[in-house]
Design a protein around this motif. Structure first.
Motif, short mmCIF file in Angstrom:
data_model
loop_
_atom_site.label_atom_id
_atom_site.label_comp_id
_atom_site.label_asym_id
_atom_site.label_seq_id
_atom_site.Cartn_x
_atom_site.Cartn_y
_atom_site.Cartn_z
N SER A 244 77.18 -25.55 -58.45
CA SER A 244 76.52 -24.44 -57.47
C SER A 244 74.99 -24.45 -58.00
O SER A 244 74.57 -24.98 -59.00
CB SER A 244 77.31 -23.04 -57.96
OG SER A 244 76.93 -22.62 -59.44
N LEU B 144 69.46 -31.25 -52.40
CA LEU B 144 70.13 -29.90 -52.13
C LEU B 144 68.93 -28.88 -51.63
O LEU B 144 68.98 -28.35 -50.77
CB LEU B 144 70.75 -29.26 -53.09
CG LEU B 144 71.58 -28.03 -52.68
CD1 LEU B 144 72.46 -28.17 -51.50
CD2 LEU B 144 72.24 -27.17 -53.85
N CYS C 5 79.10 -27.42 -48.67
CA CYS C 5 78.25 -26.60 -49.30
C CYS C 5 78.27 -25.18 -48.40
O CYS C 5 77.94 -24.83 -47.38
CB CYS C 5 76.60 -27.15 -49.12
SG CYS C 5 75.53 -25.99 -49.97
N TYR D 286 76.38 -21.66 -48.48
CA TYR D 286 74.99 -21.02 -48.78
C TYR D 286 74.70 -19.99 -48.30
O TYR D 286 75.04 -19.75 -47.06
CB TYR D 286 73.90 -22.12 -48.59
CG TYR D 286 73.75 -22.55 -46.95
CD1 TYR D 286 72.91 -22.05 -46.29
CD2 TYR D 286 74.66 -23.63 -46.68
CE1 TYR D 286 72.90 -22.43 -45.04
CE2 TYR D 286 74.35 -24.02 -45.22
CZ TYR D 286 73.85 -23.32 -44.41
OH TYR D 286 73.60 -23.76 -43.29
N CYS E 213 74.04 -21.50 -53.75
CA CYS E 213 74.77 -22.32 -53.29
C CYS E 213 76.05 -22.80 -54.02
O CYS E 213 75.75 -22.89 -54.89
CB CYS E 213 73.90 -23.87 -52.90
SG CYS E 213 72.37 -23.68 -52.06
N LEU F 41 79.21 -25.60 -54.00
CA LEU F 41 79.37 -27.04 -53.62
C LEU F 41 81.04 -27.22 -54.07
O LEU F 41 81.29 -26.94 -55.11
CB LEU F 41 78.63 -28.30 -54.28
CG LEU F 41 77.02 -27.84 -53.93
CD1 LEU F 41 76.20 -29.16 -54.86
CD2 LEU F 41 76.52 -28.04 -52.59
#
Length: 342
Positions: free
Chosen positions: A16, A44, A78, A80, A106, A108
């Motif tokens: 994250s 990212l 992902c 977000y 975010c 992941l």
């Protein structure tokens, strides 16, 4: 744009990150916290920057997409979400000169299956937004641990409930479908929250008319047995005043068999299919009742459907509440109740 330190995003499973993001085009992203390697974090950040530039992030509404990062051979999922701190958002509304600080969080995971839990993750971010404080003390004691446990808290509750209840899950499914009140005793906080969330996720709230649900809740509360009680004082939960039917028992087996793989996304899919089948059965019964108002053979079809669907007890209660103000349909339901009792 704001020089103040903000809230960080820690890790979930497996990753994250949190970043600050102004809403204008000439923004820059400042890293606040991450558990990603530097190279992956830069990748990212570049991905999020492109989304921001396109205006593709709406405040408080999460998105899920595939992202190619150097840490994995394949693309990862992902989630977000962009949000503003609650109290700064109110101040910015009152005084237009204030630029409310914004954040992007975010999470992941292994694949885009996180989309299955997008609404749950949105609620998770909402909790963060309400409790967010810029003070470093709160950042360390609340925000970072909160973000690190995203996978455990937002994705895994249904799986934990299935593993805890096993065959007794049928009673929980029945309580959720029939809107029977449930009392949980002698459980730790996490287990109590897990059970509550499972009941909410398995209910037909939002799929059946709100007035029907309210009336059904009142009817179930007034019934003789009242609340189902779950006692978690022992290794296995003990249930009192519990009800079940063939429909819930069949679906319980689908959950228990799925537990061998230990995949939380599979449990969520089974739960959605469970609700979908319940709604289909309700709609079929309503159609038969409309036909039965003018046709005695259709009345017999209603009876046979209720007898064979495995969930006749619950379906009859739901349509009884929904047709309370319709005399002809109410008469059909009354006859069906008599036949089912016999």
């Amino acid at each position: 744009r704001s020089p103040q330190p903000g809230a960080g995003g820690g890790d979930g499973s497996p990753g994250s990150a949190a970043a600050e993001s102004p809403s204008t085009e000439d923004f820059s992203l400042s890293l606040l916290d991450t558990n990603l390697p530097a190279e992956a974090e830069t990748e990212l950040r570049s991905f999020i920057a492109k989304r921001l530039a396109k205006g593709a992030l709406f405040e408080g509404m999460g998105n899920v997409a595939s992202v190619g990062l150097s840490i994995a051979e394949y693309k990862v999922g992902c989630y977000y979400c962009r949000f503003q701190q609650e109290n700064l958002l109110e101040m910015a509304t009152l005084e237009s000169g204030i630029n409310a600080q914004e954040y992007v969080v975010c999470f992941l995971g292994g694949s885009e299956k996180e989309d299955t839990f997008r609404l749950e993750l949105d609620k998770y971010i909402q909790s963060l937004k309400i409790n967010l404080d810029l003070e470093q003390k709160t950042l360390e004691t609340f925000v970072n641990p909160f973000l690190r446990s995203w996978f455990e808290n937002a994705i895994c509750p249904i799986q934990r409930v299935v593993q805890l209840f096993q065959e007794k899950l049928a009673f929980l499914l029945h309580a959720a479908l029939s809107y029977t009140p449930v009392e949980v005793k002698n459980a730790d906080e996490r287990t109590e929250k897990d059970i509550s969330r499972f009941l909410a996720a398995a209910s037909l709230q939002g799929l059946v008319q709100e007035g029907t649900m309210t009336s059904l809740c009142i009817a179930m509360t007034e019934e003789q047995h009242k609340s189902m009680i779950i006692d978690c004082s022992g290794p296995q939960p003990q249930l009192h005043n519990a009800g079940s039917n063939r429909f819930c028992e069949d679906w319980m087996h689908a959950f228990v068999n799925g537990a061998e793989g230990g995949n939380p996304f599979l449990f969520q899919q089974i739960l959605e299919n469970f609700k979908l089948k319940a709604i289909q059965d309700i709609n079929n019964l309503k159609r038969f009742i409309r036909q039965a108002e003018m046709n005695h053979y259709a009345l017999f079809k209603c009876y046979m459907f209720l007898k064979n669907c495995g969930s006749g007890d619950i379906l009859l209660k739901i349509v009884k509440v929904e047709h309370a103000e319709m005399p002809e349909a109410r008469n059909v339901v009354t006859v069906l109740e008599e036949f089912m009792r016999e």
